[in-house]
Design an enzyme around this catalytic site. Structure first.
Site, PDB file in Angstrom:
ATOM      1  N   LYS A   2      -4.077  -8.734  -6.242  1.00  0.00           N
ATOM      2  CA  LYS A   2      -5.322  -9.051  -5.540  1.00  0.00           C
ATOM      3  C   LYS A   2      -6.455  -8.123  -5.980  1.00  0.00           C
ATOM      4  O   LYS A   2      -6.233  -6.935  -6.194  1.00  0.00           O
ATOM      5  CB  LYS A   2      -5.063  -8.857  -4.038  1.00  0.00           C
ATOM      6  CG  LYS A   2      -6.200  -9.266  -3.138  1.00  0.00           C
ATOM      7  CD  LYS A   2      -5.853  -8.990  -1.684  1.00  0.00           C
ATOM      8  CE  LYS A   2      -6.170  -7.570  -1.238  1.00  0.00           C
ATOM      9  NZ  LYS A   2      -7.590  -7.235  -1.182  1.00  0.00           N
ATOM     10  N   LYS A  26       0.813  -1.214   0.000  1.00  0.00           N
ATOM     11  CA  LYS A  26       0.000   0.000   0.000  1.00  0.00           C
ATOM     12  C   LYS A  26       0.852   1.272   0.000  1.00  0.00           C
ATOM     13  O   LYS A  26       0.453   2.273  -0.582  1.00  0.00           O
ATOM     14  CB  LYS A  26      -0.964   0.009   1.189  1.00  0.00           C
ATOM     15  CG  LYS A  26      -2.063  -1.031   1.035  1.00  0.00           C
ATOM     16  CD  LYS A  26      -3.250  -0.759   1.935  1.00  0.00           C
ATOM     17  CE  LYS A  26      -4.392  -1.698   1.544  1.00  0.00           C
ATOM     18  NZ  LYS A  26      -5.627  -1.449   2.245  1.00  0.00           N
ATOM     19  N   LYS A  33     -11.145  -3.438  -3.155  1.00  0.00           N
ATOM     20  CA  LYS A  33     -12.162  -2.391  -3.329  1.00  0.00           C
ATOM     21  C   LYS A  33     -11.525  -1.026  -3.517  1.00  0.00           C
ATOM     22  O   LYS A  33     -12.155  -0.127  -4.068  1.00  0.00           O
ATOM     23  CB  LYS A  33     -13.171  -2.419  -2.175  1.00  0.00           C
ATOM     24  CG  LYS A  33     -12.636  -2.133  -0.803  1.00  0.00           C
ATOM     25  CD  LYS A  33     -13.787  -2.108   0.199  1.00  0.00           C
ATOM     26  CE  LYS A  33     -13.698  -3.215   1.223  1.00  0.00           C
ATOM     27  NZ  LYS A  33     -12.555  -3.071   2.137  1.00  0.00           N
TER      28      LYS A  33
END
Ligand code: ATP
Ligand code: MG
Length: 338
Positions: free
Chosen positions: A201, A118, A204
């Site tokens: 992956k 991230k 959302k």
């Protein structure tokens, strides 16, 4: 020291960091419902404090929290059987999270792959919260003495860290207080991949909406996304080994398997030899059949946001009854005057 046996209790959470995806459904929510139906005491949270580790527009965050609750209920979670609430209404999570910031070691958090993924090249600019996320997650789980945590494959490392925190706390204070929680990672699709890149992956928060199927997508959108999903030029193999080295093909077959409650081998015995041009419409039809009743129910529930808020408040009241005494006992163990 005699070993304390902890009563089975399930906890898990999802961030209201966007709309729910097929990955969230297959990797998490579907398992939540199964565990609820098995009769184990279960607590399912909308982890809004985790969501703000990256910027969230306040109005969108509120909407996403309610929509997540609607998704839980539409998928089969029953607020009378499971405790459903949003994390920020139970302050014990954040308080225990602080204690665990003082138990976890920098070196442990430095190894977390979610942070690396991230933060990317932006390590200096991301929030401190994004880095310490796993200590709050450990608190979410351990403030209920949860013994089992149903999650997707991507959260395995964080549950392992939770176990390390519990063990270090118990060791440092000479107690047998926190359970060593088991991750529950089950099903044919524990790691649903992006439709655009079979090595990434499905998330959302991915900037590309074409990378994922949302639980609220309509039939045409689902069909379009699956039609455009990346594949390779070969047909489908008859056995699972034939999917090795073909991440996109493997992903679509695994999604089909999970949605139809079959193993990958069972699916391949039916569709082996077919081309993607034939398989993709079958997958779209199945996805629409499974998702559309849930999206219709979500839309219906979202008509009454006050009722959702009341469910969350009631759930938070029930959660506090379990969490507060565990937090108080923790603070007493570490030496805070009570
Ligand atoms: P974000 O991109 O904001 O991190 P997310 O889609 O990864 O969102 P989370 O709220 O982080 O969702 O995770 C909620 C649950 O869904 C976790 O149990 C996680 O393991 C599971 N999950 C998330 N993505 C997938 C996926 N692609 N396949 C299977 N399970 C998944
Ligand atoms: Mg995630």
């Amino acid at each position: 020291m005699t070993e304390v046996v902890h009563t089975p209790r399930v906890f898990s959470g999802i961030q209201p960091s966007g709309g729910l995806t097929l990955g969230n459904y297959l990797g998490a929510i579907k398992r939540f419902v199964e565990m609820q139906e098995n009769g184990v005491e279960s607590i399912y949270c909308m982890v809004d404090l985790h969501a703000i580790t990256v910027w969230q527009d306040p109005a969108k965050l509120r909407h996403a929290t309610r929509e997540l609750c609607a998704g839980y209920i539409a998928a089969g979670l029953d607020p009378e059987k499971s405790i459903l609430f949003n994390q920020s209404q139970v302050s014990a999570h954040a308080e225990l999270g602080w204690v665990f910031n003082c138990v976890a070691r920098m070196g442990w958090l430095n190894r977390m792959t979610q942070f690396k993924d991230k933060a990317g090249k932006n390590r200096e600019k991301v929030s401190v919260g994004l880095f310490s996320y796993p200590t709050l997650m450990a608190a979410d789980i351990l403030v209920y003495h949860a013994t089992h945590v149903p999650v997707g494959e991507d959260q395995k490392q964080h549950v392992e860290l939770t176990r390390d925190i519990a063990a270090k706390f118990n060791h440092d204070y000479g107690v047998d207080f926190f359970p060593i929680t088991e991750p529950v990672i089950e099903g044919a699709a524990t790691r649903v991949m992006s439709l655009r890149d079979g090595t990434k992956k499905m998330s959302k928060s991915d900037p590309s909406d074409m990378s994922r199927i949302n639980m609220t997508d309509d039939a045409d959108t689902i069909a379009k996304k699956i039609r455009k999903a990346k594949t390779d030029p070969d047909g489908l193999p008859s056995e699972a080994e034939g999917l090795d080295g073909r991440p996109e093909a493997k992903n679509l077959v695994s999604i089909y398997a999970a949605l139809s409650e079959q193993s990958v081998d069972q699916v391949l015995s039916e569709v082996g030899g077919k081309q993607f041009s034939e398989f993709k419409p079958m997958l779209s039809e199945l996805a629409v059949e499974k998702l559309s009743p849930m999206s219709a129910e979500m839309a219906r529930l979202m008509q009454a946001p006050d009722e959702i808020d009341a469910i969350l408040r009631k759930g938070a009241d029930k959660a506090r009854v379990i969490a507060d005494p565990i937090l108080q006992k923790t603070l007493e163990i570490v030496g805070m005057v009570r």
